[in-house]
Design a protein around this motif. Structure first.
Motif, short mmCIF file in Angstrom:
data_model
loop_
_atom_site.label_atom_id
_atom_site.label_comp_id
_atom_site.label_asym_id
_atom_site.label_seq_id
_atom_site.Cartn_x
_atom_site.Cartn_y
_atom_site.Cartn_z
N GLY A 133 0.73 -0.91 0.04
CA GLY A 133 -0.01 -0.55 0.06
C GLY A 133 0.71 0.95 -0.24
N GLN A 134 1.86 1.61 0.15
CA GLN A 134 2.51 2.37 0.41
C GLN A 134 3.61 2.30 -0.05
OE1 GLN A 134 4.69 3.16 4.72
NE2 GLN A 134 4.68 5.25 4.38
N HIS A 135 3.93 1.24 -0.63
CA HIS A 135 5.31 1.31 -1.84
C HIS A 135 4.79 0.76 -2.79
CE1 HIS A 135 7.75 2.82 1.52
NE2 HIS A 135 7.67 1.92 2.10
N GLY A 136 3.98 -0.20 -3.14
CA GLY A 136 4.06 -0.64 -4.59
C GLY A 136 4.84 -2.06 -4.57
N ASP A 137 4.95 -2.77 -3.68
CA ASP A 137 6.04 -4.28 -3.01
C ASP A 137 5.17 -5.16 -3.44
OD1 ASP A 137 8.33 -6.14 -3.23
OD2 ASP A 137 8.69 -4.73 -1.72
N LEU A 138 4.31 -5.78 -3.74
CA LEU A 138 3.92 -6.92 -3.69
C LEU A 138 4.44 -8.23 -3.16
CD1 LEU A 138 0.66 -8.15 -4.34
CD2 LEU A 138 1.59 -8.61 -6.56
N THR A 139 5.39 -8.00 -3.33
CA THR A 139 6.88 -10.10 -2.58
C THR A 139 6.19 -10.08 -1.64
OG1 THR A 139 8.59 -8.46 -4.30
CG2 THR A 139 9.17 -10.20 -2.25
N PRO A 140 6.14 -9.11 -0.23
CA PRO A 140 6.10 -9.92 1.20
C PRO A 140 4.40 -10.08 1.42
CG PRO A 140 6.92 -7.67 1.42
CD PRO A 140 6.42 -7.93 -0.03
N LEU A 141 3.35 -10.26 0.51
CA LEU A 141 2.49 -10.12 0.26
C LEU A 141 1.95 -11.29 -0.11
CD1 LEU A 141 -0.32 -9.75 1.60
CD2 LEU A 141 -0.77 -8.34 -0.66
N ALA A 142 2.83 -11.50 -1.14
CA ALA A 142 2.69 -12.62 -2.72
C ALA A 142 3.31 -14.15 -1.65
CB ALA A 142 3.29 -12.53 -3.20
N GLU A 143 4.79 -13.51 -0.41
CA GLU A 143 5.25 -14.84 -0.18
C GLU A 143 4.10 -15.76 1.35
OE1 GLU A 143 9.04 -13.16 1.17
OE2 GLU A 143 10.02 -13.38 -1.29
N LEU A 144 3.88 -14.54 1.96
CA LEU A 144 2.87 -14.64 2.78
C LEU A 144 1.38 -15.95 2.37
CD1 LEU A 144 1.89 -14.50 5.90
CD2 LEU A 144 0.54 -12.61 5.58
N ILE A 145 1.26 -15.62 1.33
CA ILE A 145 -0.41 -15.80 0.49
C ILE A 145 0.70 -17.31 0.09
CG2 ILE A 145 -1.70 -16.14 -0.90
CD1 ILE A 145 -2.01 -13.82 -1.19
N GLU A 146 1.84 -17.63 -0.32
CA GLU A 146 2.52 -18.58 -1.24
C GLU A 146 2.45 -19.94 -0.12
OE1 GLU A 146 5.19 -17.19 -4.68
OE2 GLU A 146 5.50 -17.63 -3.54
N TYR A 159 -0.84 -19.50 3.49
CA TYR A 159 -1.90 -19.38 3.13
C TYR A 159 -2.90 -20.06 1.70
CZ TYR A 159 -5.90 -15.92 4.39
OH TYR A 159 -7.35 -14.86 5.00
N PHE A 160 -2.14 -20.41 1.24
CA PHE A 160 -2.59 -21.12 0.02
C PHE A 160 -3.10 -22.62 0.52
CE2 PHE A 160 -1.23 -19.64 -4.48
CZ PHE A 160 -2.08 -18.85 -4.37
N ARG A 161 -2.63 -23.42 1.49
CA ARG A 161 -1.93 -24.38 2.43
C ARG A 161 -3.39 -23.87 2.45
NH1 ARG A 161 1.33 -24.41 -0.75
NH2 ARG A 161 3.41 -24.35 -0.94
N LEU A 208 -10.74 -18.42 -5.51
CA LEU A 208 -9.60 -18.50 -4.80
C LEU A 208 -8.66 -17.52 -4.71
CD1 LEU A 208 -7.96 -21.91 -3.94
CD2 LEU A 208 -6.41 -20.42 -3.76
N VAL A 209 -7.74 -17.18 -5.76
CA VAL A 209 -6.59 -15.81 -5.92
C VAL A 209 -6.90 -15.20 -4.89
CG1 VAL A 209 -4.67 -15.06 -6.58
CG2 VAL A 209 -5.70 -17.20 -6.90
N LYS A 210 -8.68 -14.75 -5.38
CA LYS A 210 -8.95 -13.31 -5.19
C LYS A 210 -9.37 -13.13 -3.57
CE LYS A 210 -13.53 -12.08 -6.14
NZ LYS A 210 -14.72 -11.95 -6.14
N PHE A 211 -10.05 -14.01 -3.16
CA PHE A 211 -10.06 -14.16 -1.08
C PHE A 211 -8.94 -14.05 -0.86
CE2 PHE A 211 -14.12 -15.33 0.34
CZ PHE A 211 -15.37 -14.87 -0.75
N ALA A 212 -7.83 -14.85 -0.81
CA ALA A 212 -6.64 -14.59 -0.61
C ALA A 212 -6.31 -13.85 -0.03
CB ALA A 212 -5.86 -15.44 -1.32
N PHE A 213 -6.29 -12.25 -1.20
CA PHE A 213 -5.52 -11.00 -1.58
C PHE A 213 -6.50 -10.28 -1.19
CE2 PHE A 213 -3.18 -12.34 -4.40
CZ PHE A 213 -1.87 -11.66 -4.66
N LEU A 214 -8.45 -10.20 -0.82
CA LEU A 214 -9.36 -9.46 0.01
C LEU A 214 -9.63 -9.19 1.19
CD1 LEU A 214 -12.03 -7.77 -0.57
CD2 LEU A 214 -13.31 -10.43 -0.68
N THR A 215 -8.65 -10.96 1.70
CA THR A 215 -9.12 -11.31 3.29
C THR A 215 -7.55 -10.69 4.06
OG1 THR A 215 -8.55 -13.63 3.16
CG2 THR A 215 -10.47 -13.41 3.22
#
Length: 592
Positions: free
Chosen positions: A434-447, A450-452, A466-473
């Motif tokens: 939200g501040q820097h436009g860096d998606l990497t930390p969130l993607a790693e958290l989901i991978e 959350y995906f599990r 499924l992907v949308k819910f991971a990001f939305l929540t």
């Protein structure tokens, strides 16, 4: 302009010069509709103030104050013949505790009714031939004494009952040993609550009780009261009473225009659009012509705007936080979590043949809690609302607004990502995006976490969902954003848009747009282990991935133009995101 947030006493409101949205023009219609009315609305939707208005209007002791209380209102200019013609008695069942042993609860019921009768006697002492005989252990005998005295006067009784179902709702949601047994004892057979309503019915059969107005949240207990009280008329689904409680958009807009005339660093149109997103959307009748704003949330917002010149920090008033318990209850039922997922996915996917309007002991305690049961409860709790009818005459239900959507997100996030399993990583990941436009930390958290969790649930996911819910929540946060899923544009539906609240634009926060695509491992021709071993950059160069990224990016650009125009944005950070099975995420970022 003073806003009566949290104020439910009509006399104090009017005499204190608070703003009041006039509903007195409905009194004649209520009188002609029936003598014993049942009106249901969600918590904190203005029911108690409505009862207080009725009390002040019909109370014969307030006749001399009629002009001061109602002179400037619609009914003051055209009063009905019944104004100030009744003794008025009010019971508030929310004051009766729903815990303890049966004997304790029954004693509390007797105590409350007796206390109300003592107060009644005090207020009408000069009009009664003698004091009411109060029986400490038998309030129904006290009730009989009061009716006997009223029969010796020229006036009849108007009984107001607030939160009639409070006990049933509290027991239903409670996780206390023996709670459901107590519910069954009090409401089934010849339980005390049924006896109380039998006494009310008998009093209306020529013993001095002329009118009854009952409010509550849900129809739980109506079935069990039927044999004891089968004379009440349900008016809560009638179109003409859709806005008996709640505000219309034109009413909210008029108030904002008045506030804007006094000056302020905000636009009335911009504020109305924000309030519409967060607080509007309630529809309580299939035939209603417009949706409503939650009155408590609206007053919470307007009071902050009037007193502080700015939006409240959190759009959800914490006084409504108890509604989370309703979602906890539903989520714990078989199929309940799936219902929450369907509701949150958008597209009006929650369908029921018709609303369930009566819930008895057997339904609450023993019956299978199917989707119509659960969805109807969420409707009455105000966490789902009517969205029209299907071509097959089914009721469509949807989440009414962003505040209610936030309750769903919070509940699912708690179930899917407990504090011990990555929740502490979420704030940093959200801040990076939200501040820097860096998606990497969130993607790693989901991978990694959350995906599990999500892949082990069987909700007949479409894979992009499924992907949308991971990001939305994970990203939903009304403190900074209007986080909207399935936002409609001229070209289609945005997967997930996070638009900075107008009052938060002074902070370093980016407007975000995310479009999601999915590729199965079979389509990739790779195993899960192979996908996990490759770098994100290498995966992004695979031909099937490039194709999906191109599709998502094209959609993001098309939708982004509409969003920038709609919200007046100079810049929008867009992400085309592709999930590779439930193993990895790759994306392409762009600035629109």
């Amino acid at each position: 302009m003073r806003f009566p947030y949290g104020l439910s006493d009509f006399g104090t409101l009017i005499e204190g010069g608070y703003w009041y949205q006039d509903r007195t023009d409905r009194l004649a219609d209520l009188e002609s509709t029936g003598r014993q009315l049942i009106f249901l609305r969600p918590r904190r939707f203005g029911k108690s103030l409505l009862l207080s208005m009725l009390e002040h209007y019909y109370d014969l002791n307030r006749a001399e104050r009629f002009e001061a209380l109602f002179g400037t209102l619609a009914v003051g200019r055209n009063p009905t013949p019944l104004r100030n013609q009744y003794f008025v008695l009010k019971w508030d069942f929310s004051l009766i505790p729903a815990y303890g042993e049966i004997a304790d609860i029954e004693a509390a019921v007797h105590q409350h009714i007796n206390d109300r009768l003592r107060d009644f006697e005090r207020r009408y002492r000069d009009r009664l031939p003698e004091p009411i005989a109060i029986h400490p252990d038998n309030a129904l005998s006290s009730w009989e004494s009061a009716l006997s005295l009223l029969s010796q006067t020229p006036h009849k009784l108007y009984l107001l009952i607030d939160e009639y179902d409070n006990f049933a709702n509290e027991v239903l949601m409670a996780d206390r040993p023996g709670s459901q047994d107590r519910y069954q004892t009090l409401l089934q057979g010849e339980g005390l609550f049924k006896s109380v309503f039998k006494a009310v019915k008998a009093a209306a059969g020529g013993l001095g009780l002329d009118r009854v107005f009952i409010t509550g949240v849900s129809p739980i207990a109506l079935s069990d009261m039927t044999s004891g009280y089968n004379v009440g008329e349900d008016i809560y689904l009638l179109p003409r009473f859709n806005d008996l409680c709640g505000f219309t958009e034109s009413e909210v807009a008029a108030v904002l225009r008045q506030l804007a005339e006094k000056g302020g660093d905000w636009s009335a149109d911009e504020v109305l659009a924000t309030m519409r997103t967060f607080y509007n959307g309630y529809r309580f009748s299939e035939g209603a012509s417009e949706s409503l704003y939650n009155p408590t949330l609206s007053l919470y917002f307007l009071k902050s705007l009037e007193q502080q010149g700015q939006y409240p920090r959190r759009m959800l008033d914490e006084n409504l936080a108890m509604d989370r318990n309703k979602l906890v209850y539903i989520a714990q039922l078989s199929g309940g979590e799936e219902l929450l997922v369907e509701a949150l996915s958008g597209e009006d996917r929650v369908l029921v043949p018709e609303l369930v309007q009566r819930f008895g002991v057997a339904d609450v305690l023993a019956a299978v809690k199917d989707q119509p049961f659960m969805a109807s409860l969420l409707y009455f709790f105000g966490i789902l609302t009517l969205a029209g009818l299907t071509p097959f005459d089914e009721c469509r239900l949807r989440i009414p607004n962003l505040v209610a959507r936030g309750l769903y997100v919070e509940r699912l996030r708690e179930r899917w990502l407990p504090l011990t399993d990555g929740a502490r990583e979420r704030p940093e990941a959200v801040r990076a995006l939200g501040q820097h436009g860096d998606l990497t930390p969130l993607a790693e958290l989901i991978e990694q976490r959350y995906f599990r969790v999500l892949s082990n649930r069987d909700y007949r996911w479409t894979n992009e969902l499924l992907v949308k819910f991971a990001f939305l929540t994970l990203l939903f946060d009304d403190r900074l954003y209007m986080a909207v899923s399935e936002l409609e544009t001229e070209r289609g539906y945005v997967d997930l848009a996070l638009i900075v609240r107008p009052d938060k634009r002074r902070f370093e926060v980016l407007d975000l747009l995310l479009e999601f695509k999915y590729l199965s491992l079979k389509e990739l021709g790779l195993s899960g282990e192979q996908v996990r071993e490759r770098s994100r950059e290498a995966l992004a160069e695979l031909a099937p991935v490039v194709k999906k990224l191109d599709e998502a990016e094209a959609q993001a650009r098309a939708y982004g133009a509409t969003l920038k125009d709609r919200y007046g944005l100079r810049e929008l950070h867009a992400f085309a995101v592709v999930a590779l099975g439930v193993e990895r995420l790759v994306w392409r970022a762009s600035t629109l």
